[in-house]
Design a protein around this motif. Sequence first.
Motif, PDB file in Angstrom:
ATOM      1  N   UNK A  15      29.468  27.689  40.085  1.00  3.70           N
ATOM      2  CA  UNK A  15      30.478  28.755  40.066  1.00  3.70           C
ATOM      3  C   UNK A  15      30.972  28.991  38.645  1.00  3.70           C
ATOM      4  N   UNK A  16      31.171  27.920  37.892  1.00  2.00           N
ATOM      5  CA  UNK A  16      31.618  28.061  36.500  1.00  2.00           C
ATOM      6  C   UNK A  16      30.559  28.780  35.662  1.00  2.00           C
ATOM      7  N   UNK A  17      29.293  28.441  35.868  1.00  2.00           N
ATOM      8  CA  UNK A  17      28.211  29.084  35.105  1.00  2.00           C
ATOM      9  C   UNK A  17      28.101  30.567  35.433  1.00  2.00           C
ATOM     10  N   UNK A  18      28.205  30.913  36.699  1.00  2.00           N
ATOM     11  CA  UNK A  18      28.152  32.329  37.081  1.00  2.00           C
ATOM     12  C   UNK A  18      29.342  33.090  36.515  1.00  2.00           C
ATOM     13  N   UNK A  19      30.524  32.518  36.614  1.00  2.00           N
ATOM     14  CA  UNK A  19      31.712  33.159  36.062  1.00  2.00           C
ATOM     15  C   UNK A  19      31.596  33.389  34.567  1.00  2.00           C
ATOM     16  N   UNK A  20      31.062  32.411  33.860  1.00  2.00           N
ATOM     17  CA  UNK A  20      30.888  32.543  32.415  1.00  2.00           C
ATOM     18  C   UNK A  20      29.837  33.605  32.085  1.00  2.00           C
ATOM     19  N   UNK A  21      28.730  33.603  32.817  1.00  2.00           N
ATOM     20  CA  UNK A  21      27.653  34.555  32.559  1.00  2.00           C
ATOM     21  C   UNK A  21      28.091  35.996  32.806  1.00  2.00           C
ATOM     22  N   UNK A  22      28.855  36.219  33.875  1.00  2.00           N
ATOM     23  CA  UNK A  22      29.233  37.577  34.253  1.00  2.00           C
ATOM     24  C   UNK A  22      30.543  38.039  33.626  1.00  2.00           C
ATOM     25  N   UNK A  23      31.399  37.128  33.219  1.00  2.00           N
ATOM     26  CA  UNK A  23      32.663  37.505  32.602  1.00  2.00           C
ATOM     27  C   UNK A  23      33.491  38.403  33.495  1.00  2.00           C
ATOM     28  N   UNK A  24      34.087  39.440  32.904  1.00  2.00           N
ATOM     29  CA  UNK A  24      34.935  40.326  33.705  1.00  2.00           C
ATOM     30  C   UNK A  24      34.140  41.416  34.423  1.00  2.00           C
ATOM     31  N   UNK A  25      32.817  41.312  34.411  1.00  2.00           N
ATOM     32  CA  UNK A  25      31.982  42.274  35.137  1.00  2.00           C
ATOM     33  C   UNK A  25      31.885  41.933  36.615  1.00  2.00           C
ATOM     34  N   UNK A  26      32.578  40.892  37.031  1.00  2.00           N
ATOM     35  CA  UNK A  26      32.526  40.482  38.428  1.00  2.00           C
ATOM     36  C   UNK A  26      33.901  40.016  38.877  1.00  2.00           C
ATOM     37  N   UNK A  27      34.006  39.848  40.147  1.00  2.00           N
ATOM     38  CA  UNK A  27      35.129  39.125  40.734  1.00  2.00           C
ATOM     39  C   UNK A  27      34.543  38.360  41.900  1.00  2.00           C
ATOM     40  N   UNK A  28      35.184  37.286  42.279  1.00  2.00           N
ATOM     41  CA  UNK A  28      34.639  36.478  43.373  1.00  2.00           C
ATOM     42  C   UNK A  28      35.677  36.317  44.468  1.00  2.00           C
ATOM     43  N   UNK A  29      35.162  36.114  45.669  1.00  2.00           N
ATOM     44  CA  UNK A  29      36.010  35.857  46.830  1.00  2.00           C
ATOM     45  C   UNK A  29      35.318  34.807  47.684  1.00  2.00           C
ATOM     46  N   UNK A  30      36.115  34.016  48.399  1.00  2.00           N
ATOM     47  CA  UNK A  30      35.475  33.088  49.318  1.00  2.00           C
ATOM     48  C   UNK A  30      35.057  33.835  50.582  1.00  2.00           C
ATOM     49  N   UNK A  31      34.201  33.199  51.355  1.00  2.00           N
ATOM     50  CA  UNK A  31      33.594  33.845  52.511  1.00  2.00           C
ATOM     51  C   UNK A  31      34.628  34.250  53.557  1.00  2.00           C
ATOM     52  N   UNK A  32      35.642  33.425  53.743  1.00  2.00           N
ATOM     53  CA  UNK A  32      36.692  33.746  54.719  1.00  2.00           C
ATOM     54  C   UNK A  32      37.382  35.063  54.372  1.00  2.00           C
ATOM     55  N   UNK A  33      37.653  35.276  53.089  1.00  2.00           N
ATOM     56  CA  UNK A  33      38.306  36.516  52.657  1.00  2.00           C
ATOM     57  C   UNK A  33      37.406  37.715  52.908  1.00  2.00           C
ATOM     58  N   UNK A  34      36.113  37.596  52.608  1.00  2.00           N
ATOM     59  CA  UNK A  34      35.190  38.713  52.854  1.00  2.00           C
ATOM     60  C   UNK A  34      35.136  39.068  54.332  1.00  2.00           C
ATOM     61  N   UNK A  35      35.142  38.063  55.194  1.00  2.00           N
ATOM     62  CA  UNK A  35      35.127  38.334  56.637  1.00  2.00           C
ATOM     63  C   UNK A  35      36.409  39.041  57.086  1.00  2.00           C
ATOM     64  N   UNK A  36      37.541  38.673  56.502  1.00  2.00           N
ATOM     65  CA  UNK A  36      38.810  39.358  56.820  1.00  2.00           C
ATOM     66  C   UNK A  36      38.758  40.807  56.360  1.00  2.00           C
ATOM     67  N   UNK A  37      38.198  41.058  55.182  1.00  2.00           N
ATOM     68  CA  UNK A  37      38.062  42.433  54.695  1.00  2.00           C
ATOM     69  C   UNK A  37      37.151  43.241  55.608  1.00  2.00           C
ATOM     70  N   UNK A  38      36.071  42.643  56.061  1.00  2.00           N
ATOM     71  CA  UNK A  38      35.152  43.328  56.965  1.00  2.00           C
ATOM     72  C   UNK A  38      35.845  43.709  58.280  1.00  2.00           C
ATOM     73  N   UNK A  39      36.642  42.804  58.803  1.00  2.00           N
ATOM     74  CA  UNK A  39      37.393  43.078  60.031  1.00  2.00           C
ATOM     75  C   UNK A  39      38.354  44.254  59.829  1.00  2.00           C
ATOM     76  N   UNK A  40      39.061  44.277  58.704  1.00  2.00           N
ATOM     77  CA  UNK A  40      39.974  45.387  58.419  1.00  2.00           C
ATOM     78  C   UNK A  40      39.222  46.714  58.304  1.00  2.00           C
ATOM     79  N   UNK A  41      38.062  46.683  57.697  1.00  2.00           N
ATOM     80  CA  UNK A  41      37.256  47.910  57.576  1.00  2.00           C
ATOM     81  C   UNK A  41      36.865  48.429  58.956  1.00  2.00           C
ATOM     82  N   UNK A  42      36.468  47.524  59.825  1.00  2.00           N
ATOM     83  CA  UNK A  42      36.049  47.913  61.184  1.00  2.00           C
ATOM     84  C   UNK A  42      37.235  48.466  61.978  1.00  2.00           C
ATOM     85  N   UNK A  43      38.424  47.900  61.790  1.00  2.00           N
ATOM     86  CA  UNK A  43      39.614  48.364  62.498  1.00  2.00           C
ATOM     87  C   UNK A  43      39.965  49.790  62.098  1.00  2.00           C
ATOM     88  N   UNK A  44      39.741  50.137  60.853  1.00  2.00           N
ATOM     89  CA  UNK A  44      40.110  51.464  60.374  1.00  2.00           C
ATOM     90  C   UNK A  44      39.002  52.494  60.487  1.00  2.00           C
TER      91      UNK A  44
END
Length: 183
Positions: A152-181
């Motif tokens: 994770x540290x290597x990926x963060x360093x390689x990509x810098x501010x060109x990325x953001x990361x989220x854990x899997x639980x958060x992505x699943x919550x976002x997916x649920x919200x998208x489906x609700x709307x």
Amino acid sequence: MTSKRYIALLRGVNVGRAKRIAMADLRKLVADLGYGDVRSVLNSGNLVFSGPARPYDTVGTEIEDTLVLKLGVAARVLVLDAGELDGIIGGNPLLEQAHDHARLLTFIVSRPEHRQSIAALCALDWGPGAVALGERAAYVWCPDGILDSAAAAALGKQLGDATTSRNWSTLLKLQTLCAEGAG
């Protein structure tokens, strides 16, 4: 005019003491830009909202600029739509080995050239963890914890501010919200 369901991921918001934003203020800011059904997930800059189909960079830049003007906070905003989020979730090859969703990290890749820059990292042995590259994301299994993950540290360093990361639980919550709307 075609309406779309968007996901905005703000980089570095409410992590530590820097870039503090109340989610109510962030929801209002995006609603004041003309977007509807604005919802937040957790307190770390994750939004789901609806609006006219526009280029993601345009939507992201609009939110970034308004964050600075209205709230005095500079943060990179990565935008995707519900279909892309579904693709990121459906394309994760690490799900069989990554049993703890809080330790499965997903780096959103914003441009195709970023995929090329991290392909070599994905080929390395990160045992006991693992790294895999998808179409729009890099997945990192961090069995010893995210903060202790060299991958994770290597990926963060390689990509810098060109990325953001989220854990899997958060992505699943976002997916649920998208489906609700979506209705």
